[in-house]
Design an enzyme around this catalytic site. Structure first.
Site, mmCIF file in Angstrom:
data_model
loop_
_atom_site.group_PDB
_atom_site.id
_atom_site.type_symbol
_atom_site.label_atom_id
_atom_site.label_comp_id
_atom_site.label_asym_id
_atom_site.label_seq_id
_atom_site.Cartn_x
_atom_site.Cartn_y
_atom_site.Cartn_z
ATOM 1 N N GLU A 223 0.779 -1.116 -0.033
ATOM 2 C CA GLU A 223 -0.044 0.001 -0.131
ATOM 3 C C GLU A 223 0.900 1.246 -0.031
ATOM 4 O O GLU A 223 0.766 2.183 1.072
ATOM 5 C CB GLU A 223 -0.811 0.018 1.340
ATOM 6 C CG GLU A 223 -1.908 -0.941 1.207
ATOM 7 C CD GLU A 223 -3.030 -0.934 1.976
ATOM 8 O OE1 GLU A 223 -2.970 -0.076 2.981
ATOM 9 O OE2 GLU A 223 -4.137 -1.627 2.121
ATOM 10 N N GLU B 235 -5.476 -8.302 1.260
ATOM 11 C CA GLU B 235 -5.971 -8.073 2.561
ATOM 12 C C GLU B 235 -7.300 -7.983 2.589
ATOM 13 O O GLU B 235 -7.991 -7.382 1.454
ATOM 14 C CB GLU B 235 -5.318 -6.826 2.954
ATOM 15 C CG GLU B 235 -4.072 -6.837 3.857
ATOM 16 C CD GLU B 235 -3.785 -5.483 4.447
ATOM 17 O OE1 GLU B 235 -4.323 -4.559 4.855
ATOM 18 O OE2 GLU B 235 -2.308 -5.395 4.195
HETATM 19 C C1 BGC Z 1 -2.550 -2.136 6.028
HETATM 20 C C2 BGC Z 1 -2.677 -2.750 7.218
HETATM 21 C C3 BGC Z 1 -3.545 -2.148 8.431
HETATM 22 C C4 BGC Z 1 -4.969 -2.354 7.697
HETATM 23 C C5 BGC Z 1 -6.127 -1.800 8.603
HETATM 24 C C6 BGC Z 1 -4.202 -1.831 5.510
HETATM 25 O O1 BGC Z 1 -3.883 -0.523 5.175
HETATM 26 O O2 BGC Z 1 -1.777 -2.778 5.128
HETATM 27 O O3 BGC Z 1 -1.229 -2.765 8.065
HETATM 28 O O4 BGC Z 1 -3.604 -2.737 9.610
HETATM 29 O O5 BGC Z 1 -5.161 -1.800 6.158
HETATM 30 O O6 BGC Z 1 -6.024 -0.336 8.582
#
Ligand code: BGC
Length: 437
Positions: free
Chosen positions: A163, A350
């Site tokens: 990101e 994610e």
């Molecule tokens: C990131 C994580 C973060 C998650 C929730 C993503 O932007 O890669 O490190 O904890 O979102 O905010």
């Protein structure tokens, strides 16, 4: 087997949010160690000195993931654990640690994936300007070379930078994340160098032909508040910033300066051949999306001419992060990405929802159920989606929000560090067991 049944499921964690062990066995300080020393920057005044203690409990966590039926374990490498000063000597204890993590994953039959950079820059490099210093392209590629040398014999899937827009935006523009720098100049210089570094890092890893190398992109659906030219144009600008700036230069499309005029200033940092160097043909793209933002045009916000209309103002319910929960963003971005290149494999690298401490975990289950509907719908449309990695396994250090938001499907007792499966973990286990039936 249907395309849906063939999807691979896994989880993602990040070093700075989980490992702890911040100053032992040779690890150097990271920008997050430094940033959390000024504890007023973190909502609950916490830090990640211990975090979830993954450094000592990695076996337990990998066992947990495997017991749920997950097939992929994505973790990030802490650059200052491997090279404490950012450049120069390698910390063999750090290398041993990640070798142990990789070997244990393989032992229990779960595929290890590496993220090379999930925001914890060595503080020593920040002292020299961090991402605003063009030298970082060399520092980063040397670091990736070392990772390749030690781990690429067993790890096939690699994600370079996690990101870019969030770590550059939070860390070098708004100053709310480490290293706490602000301003358009920092942001623009750092962004160009980060993308160049990522492109060179790709070439380093691809010297080993059998590796699958990609990146993980943060995506946020942007919509205009009102149906006016002003708001629509503002939405186009913010969309270019959030959803195109860190992608299109790699695709050979250049920076989106037509829709985001301020970004033309980036040319100040170009050297001959840079635009060509930025081009890379990633083996896959990782999509990560959590929320949606609504924007309106305004003349008094410099550079961007746009401001967010907060969910509360729109009477929209939010999660503990203050975000509108928006699983609809998943099919939207998967389809949008597929248009860049219809064949490229896509992964949800994610995907998750934060809950408050005593909130009913059923909300997370319902969120994932909606995600599943979204994934099925894009597979039916022919999108080349390969799998989904959940954010995240165990409740962890959520950057400037400290330990308040709970993203884990496993609960962490902060005092004893005991892990307990939540309702959503048990639901997932059952779901994955039945998926092939
Ligand atoms: C990131 C994580 C973060 C998650 C929730 C993503 O932007 O890669 O490190 O904890 O979102 O905010």
């Amino acid at each position: 087997m249907s395309k849906f049944q063939k999807l691979l499921w896994g989880c993602t964690i990040a070093a700075a949010q989980t490992e702890g062990a911040y100053n032992i066995e040779g690890k150097g300080p990271s920008i997050w160690d430094e940033f959390t020393r000024k504890s007023y920057k973190i909502k609950d005044r916490s830090n990640a000195k211990i975090a979830t203690d993954f450094y000592h409990r990695y076996k337990e966590d990998i066992d947990l993931a495997a017991s749920l039926g997950l097939k992929i374990f994505r973790f990030s490498i802490s650059w200052p654990r491997i090279i404490p000063h950012g450049t120069g000597d390698v910390n063999t204890k750090g290398v041993d640690f990640y070798n142990n993590v990789i070997d244990y994953c393989l032992k229990v039959g779960i595929q290890p994936w590496i993220t090379t950079y999930h925001w914890d820059l060595p503080q020593k490099l920040q002292d020299k300007g961090g991402w605003t210093n063009r030298e970082i392209v060399n520092w980063y590629t040397d670091y990736v070379e070392i990772l390749k040398e030690h781990f690429a014999d067993r790890v096939k899937y690699w994600i370079l930078i996690n990101e870019g827009v969030v770590c550059m935006g939070g860390g070098y523009f708004l100053g709310v994340h480490a290293p706490g720098k602000r301003g358009i100049r920092n942001f623009i210089a750092a962004t160009h160098h980060l993308l160049l570094a990522q492109a060179e890092g790709f070439r380093v890893l691809k010297q080993k032909k059998d590796l699958q190398v990609g990146t993980a992109i943060s995506c946020t659906k942007i919509e205009p508040y009102r149906d006016t030219i002003n708001d629509r144009k503002a939405a186009i600008r913010i969309d270019a910033l959030m959803n195109r700036l860190f992608i299109e230069p790699h695709l050979g499309m250049g920076y989106p300066h037509e829709d985001l005029p301020i970004i033309s200033r980036i040319s100040k940092y170009y050297q001959e051949g840079d635009l060509e160097r930025l081009k890379v043909d990633f083996d896959f793209w990782g999509i990560q999306t959590y929320t949606r933002e609504v924007v309106k045009g305004t003349w008094y916000i410099p550079y961007l001419g746009a401001m967010l209309v907060r969910p509360k103002k729109r009477n929209v319910k939010t999660s503990i992060m203050g975000w509108e929960t928006y699983p609809q963003g998943i099919p939207y971005f998967l389809e949008r990405f597929a248009k860049y290149d219809t064949k490229k494999p896509l992964w949800l690298t994610e995907c998750g929802m934060a809950l408050a401490k005593d909130e009913d975990d059923q909300n997370r289950i319902e969120y994932y159920q909606k995600v599943i509907i979204g994934m099925k719908s894009v597979l039916d449309k022919g999108v080349n989606l390969k799998g989904i990695l959940l954010w995240t396994l165990v409740d962890n250090f959520e950057w400037a929000e400290g330990y308040i938001p709970k993203f884990g499907i496993v609960e962490l007792d902060k005092k004893t560090l005991k892990r307990t499966m939540k309702k959503s973990a048990l639901w997932l286990k059952e779901y994955l067991l039945n998926i092939e039936l």
